[in-house]
Every structure is written in structure tokens, then in C-alpha cells.
Design an enzyme around this catalytic site. Structure first.
Site, PDB file in Angstrom:
ATOM      1  N   ASP A 126       0.876  -1.154   0.000  1.00  0.00           N
ATOM      2  CA  ASP A 126       0.000   0.000   0.000  1.00  0.00           C
ATOM      3  C   ASP A 126       0.923   1.217   0.000  1.00  0.00           C
ATOM      4  O   ASP A 126       2.091   1.112   0.390  1.00  0.00           O
ATOM      5  CB  ASP A 126      -0.886  -0.022   1.243  1.00  0.00           C
ATOM      6  CG  ASP A 126      -1.778   1.195   1.337  1.00  0.00           C
ATOM      7  OD1 ASP A 126      -2.429   1.537   0.339  1.00  0.00           O
ATOM      8  OD2 ASP A 126      -1.800   1.823   2.406  1.00  0.00           O
ATOM      9  N   ASP A 147       0.102   5.098   0.923  1.00  0.00           N
ATOM     10  CA  ASP A 147      -0.045   6.023   2.044  1.00  0.00           C
ATOM     11  C   ASP A 147      -0.176   5.257   3.358  1.00  0.00           C
ATOM     12  O   ASP A 147      -1.086   4.457   3.533  1.00  0.00           O
ATOM     13  CB  ASP A 147      -1.260   6.925   1.825  1.00  0.00           C
ATOM     14  CG  ASP A 147      -1.174   7.725   0.524  1.00  0.00           C
ATOM     15  OD1 ASP A 147      -0.054   8.098   0.134  1.00  0.00           O
ATOM     16  OD2 ASP A 147      -2.221   7.953  -0.104  1.00  0.00           O
ATOM     17  N   TYR A 198      -4.717  12.429   1.455  1.00  0.00           N
ATOM     18  CA  TYR A 198      -4.727  12.782   0.030  1.00  0.00           C
ATOM     19  C   TYR A 198      -3.401  13.376  -0.435  1.00  0.00           C
ATOM     20  O   TYR A 198      -3.350  14.468  -0.994  1.00  0.00           O
ATOM     21  CB  TYR A 198      -5.895  13.728  -0.296  1.00  0.00           C
ATOM     22  CG  TYR A 198      -7.229  13.150   0.090  1.00  0.00           C
ATOM     23  CD1 TYR A 198      -7.771  12.095  -0.642  1.00  0.00           C
ATOM     24  CD2 TYR A 198      -7.936  13.623   1.185  1.00  0.00           C
ATOM     25  CE1 TYR A 198      -8.988  11.533  -0.285  1.00  0.00           C
ATOM     26  CE2 TYR A 198      -9.160  13.071   1.547  1.00  0.00           C
ATOM     27  CZ  TYR A 198      -9.678  12.034   0.808  1.00  0.00           C
ATOM     28  OH  TYR A 198     -10.877  11.472   1.166  1.00  0.00           O
ATOM     29  N   THR A 208      -2.585   1.133  -4.575  1.00  0.00           N
ATOM     30  CA  THR A 208      -3.037   2.236  -3.738  1.00  0.00           C
ATOM     31  C   THR A 208      -4.403   2.762  -4.161  1.00  0.00           C
ATOM     32  O   THR A 208      -4.614   3.077  -5.337  1.00  0.00           O
ATOM     33  CB  THR A 208      -1.984   3.378  -3.743  1.00  0.00           C
ATOM     34  OG1 THR A 208      -2.465   4.483  -2.985  1.00  0.00           O
ATOM     35  CG2 THR A 208      -1.633   3.843  -5.147  1.00  0.00           C
ATOM     36  N   ASN A 209      -5.329   2.830  -3.209  1.00  0.00           N
ATOM     37  CA  ASN A 209      -6.592   3.513  -3.458  1.00  0.00           C
ATOM     38  C   ASN A 209      -6.273   5.001  -3.562  1.00  0.00           C
ATOM     39  O   ASN A 209      -5.515   5.525  -2.745  1.00  0.00           O
ATOM     40  CB  ASN A 209      -7.568   3.306  -2.299  1.00  0.00           C
ATOM     41  CG  ASN A 209      -8.148   1.904  -2.243  1.00  0.00           C
ATOM     42  OD1 ASN A 209      -8.037   1.125  -3.180  1.00  0.00           O
ATOM     43  ND2 ASN A 209      -8.777   1.583  -1.136  1.00  0.00           N
ATOM     44  N   GLN A 210      -6.818   5.646  -4.532  1.00  0.00           N
ATOM     45  CA  GLN A 210      -6.623   7.090  -4.696  1.00  0.00           C
ATOM     46  C   GLN A 210      -7.974   7.754  -4.963  1.00  0.00           C
ATOM     47  O   GLN A 210      -8.210   8.331  -6.016  1.00  0.00           O
ATOM     48  CB  GLN A 210      -5.608   7.371  -5.813  1.00  0.00           C
ATOM     49  CG  GLN A 210      -4.196   6.980  -5.477  1.00  0.00           C
ATOM     50  CD  GLN A 210      -3.640   7.789  -4.312  1.00  0.00           C
ATOM     51  OE1 GLN A 210      -3.752   9.003  -4.268  1.00  0.00           O
ATOM     52  NE2 GLN A 210      -3.050   7.092  -3.331  1.00  0.00           N
ATOM     53  N   SER A 211      -8.862   7.667  -3.965  1.00  0.00           N
ATOM     54  CA  SER A 211     -10.199   8.229  -4.139  1.00  0.00           C
ATOM     55  C   SER A 211     -10.181   9.742  -4.262  1.00  0.00           C
ATOM     56  O   SER A 211     -11.166  10.338  -4.692  1.00  0.00           O
ATOM     57  CB  SER A 211     -11.117   7.809  -2.989  1.00  0.00           C
ATOM     58  OG  SER A 211     -10.741   8.457  -1.787  1.00  0.00           O
ATOM     59  N   LYS A 219      -9.517  -1.371  -2.930  1.00  0.00           N
ATOM     60  CA  LYS A 219      -9.435  -2.259  -1.773  1.00  0.00           C
ATOM     61  C   LYS A 219     -10.574  -1.911  -0.820  1.00  0.00           C
ATOM     62  O   LYS A 219     -10.889  -0.744  -0.660  1.00  0.00           O
ATOM     63  CB  LYS A 219      -8.072  -2.102  -1.076  1.00  0.00           C
ATOM     64  CG  LYS A 219      -6.902  -2.528  -1.963  1.00  0.00           C
ATOM     65  CD  LYS A 219      -5.549  -2.245  -1.324  1.00  0.00           C
ATOM     66  CE  LYS A 219      -5.278  -0.751  -1.355  1.00  0.00           C
ATOM     67  NZ  LYS A 219      -4.015  -0.347  -0.763  1.00  0.00           N
ATOM     68  N   ASP A 279      -1.598  -0.966   5.808  1.00  0.00           N
ATOM     69  CA  ASP A 279      -1.801  -0.343   7.119  1.00  0.00           C
ATOM     70  C   ASP A 279      -3.265  -0.305   7.532  1.00  0.00           C
ATOM     71  O   ASP A 279      -3.599   0.261   8.570  1.00  0.00           O
ATOM     72  CB  ASP A 279      -1.207   1.075   7.138  1.00  0.00           C
ATOM     73  CG  ASP A 279      -1.941   2.038   6.234  1.00  0.00           C
ATOM     74  OD1 ASP A 279      -2.397   1.615   5.141  1.00  0.00           O
ATOM     75  OD2 ASP A 279      -2.065   3.219   6.597  1.00  0.00           O
TER      76      ASP A 279
END
Length: 178
Positions: free
Chosen positions: A17, A19, A28, A59-62, A118, A143
């Protein structure tokens, strides 16, 4: 007589992951000036590279879907990470990101259950389709419980990192490659 295979050999992958594992999660993060490496993160990447593992960021990047920044910003940050890692003797083989979110105000990124995001395993499964990855020998460091859920659903061992020095954590857990 069997024909020799031209397929590349399968290798273990270290899925990370971003961040909270590679860099401080300051909410963000998309600009290099806001990026701070987690202690030991660069050394971990270099150690797994040296051992012949693939190193892949998922990595989620919403923030993209929420309209806080653009996908170009994500790519630019990842390019800067690569430059900095190269100075430390490391590299990330691939970056996968999931900009979708169920409540994204930008319709292009709105999805009720984004398959890449995720805890869904989509990014890991895509990486396994793109790269010759030995799933059983691979490892995911995250994390959040959603990181571990994605790993479980992709058939990869997941380990929860709760902060501190990433290299020391993996050494203490006997997870560094030999």
C-alpha cells in the site's frame, strides 16, 4: 521431448500500500512537497529488489474521484518516487491505483463497488495478470484492514504495518528476503 518455455519465470511480489506504508499518510497526498517517506521504506524496496522480488504498489486514490486532484498528479508523484528510490538503489516495478469511489462526485469515477478499490482484490489480480507472479510466495504490506482483505481475496499473505520503521518491522517479523 518437452519444448523449452519462453515464458519468464514466476517470481514472488511484494505488494505495498502507499499512504501509511511507503509514505506518511497525511490525507490525500499527491504533491511531492507533501510526500514524506516512512523510515525504512526505501531500504525495504531496495532489499526486495536485490532479492529478485517484484515490488508493486497498490493504492486507493479516491482523491481523484472526489475531484481533489487528477490522475496526472498521481502519475507525477509516482515518477518522483521512482527518481528518489533510484538514488537509494531501489525501484518499484509497477504502480496500480484505484481512483473510483462509490460516492465520487465525478461520474466517471463513481462505481457502487469498484473492483479495483481495496478491500476488493482487483489491483492485485490485475498485477498477477500483468506480471509473472508466484502468488503463494508473495506478500502484501498494508496499514488498514481493507489492505489485508484485498490480499486475502487475491490469495496473497497480508501483513498489517502499524507504523514506525518499515525495515525494522519486517526484520523483526522475519519477513525480509534472504
Amino acid at each position: 521431448m518437452p519444448q523449452p518455455s519462453s515464458d519468464p519465470p514466476f517470481r514472488p511480489a511484494l505488494f505495498l500500500d502507499r499512504d501509511g506504508v511507503l509514505n506518511e499518510d497525511r490525507g490525500y497526498v499527491y504533491r511531492w512537497e507533501d510526500f514524506i517517506w516512512i523510515p525504512g521504506a526505501r531500504e525495504v524496496v531496495a532489499a526486495f529488489n536485490k532479492a529478485g522480488w517484484l515490488v508493486i504498489v497498490v493504492t486507493n486514490q479516491s482523491g481523484v474521484g472526489r475531484g481533489y486532484y487528477a490522475e496526472e498528479d498521481v502519475h507525477a508523484l509516482h515518477a518522483r518516487m521512482q527518481e528518489d528510490l533510484a538514488q537509494a538503489g531501489g525501484r518499484i516495478d509497477a504502480f496500480y491505483h484505484a481512483p473510483q469511489h462509490p460516492e465520487a462526485p465525478i461520474e466517471t469515477y463513481r462505481h457502487p463497488d469498484p473492483p479495483l478499490r481495496k478491500p476488493n482484490p482487483g489491483m492485485l489480480l490485475q498485477a498477477m495478470a500483468d506480471w509473472p507472479i508466484d502468488r503463494e510466495a508473495s506478500l502484501m504490506i498494508g496499514d488498514k484492514p481493507s489492505d489485508l482483505e484485498a490480499a486475502l481475496r487475491a490469495g496473497v499473505r497480508g501483513v498489517l504495518f502499524e507504523g514506525g520503521d518499515l525495515y525494522a518491522f519486517l526484520r523483526d517479523e522475519d519477513l525480509l528476503p534472504t
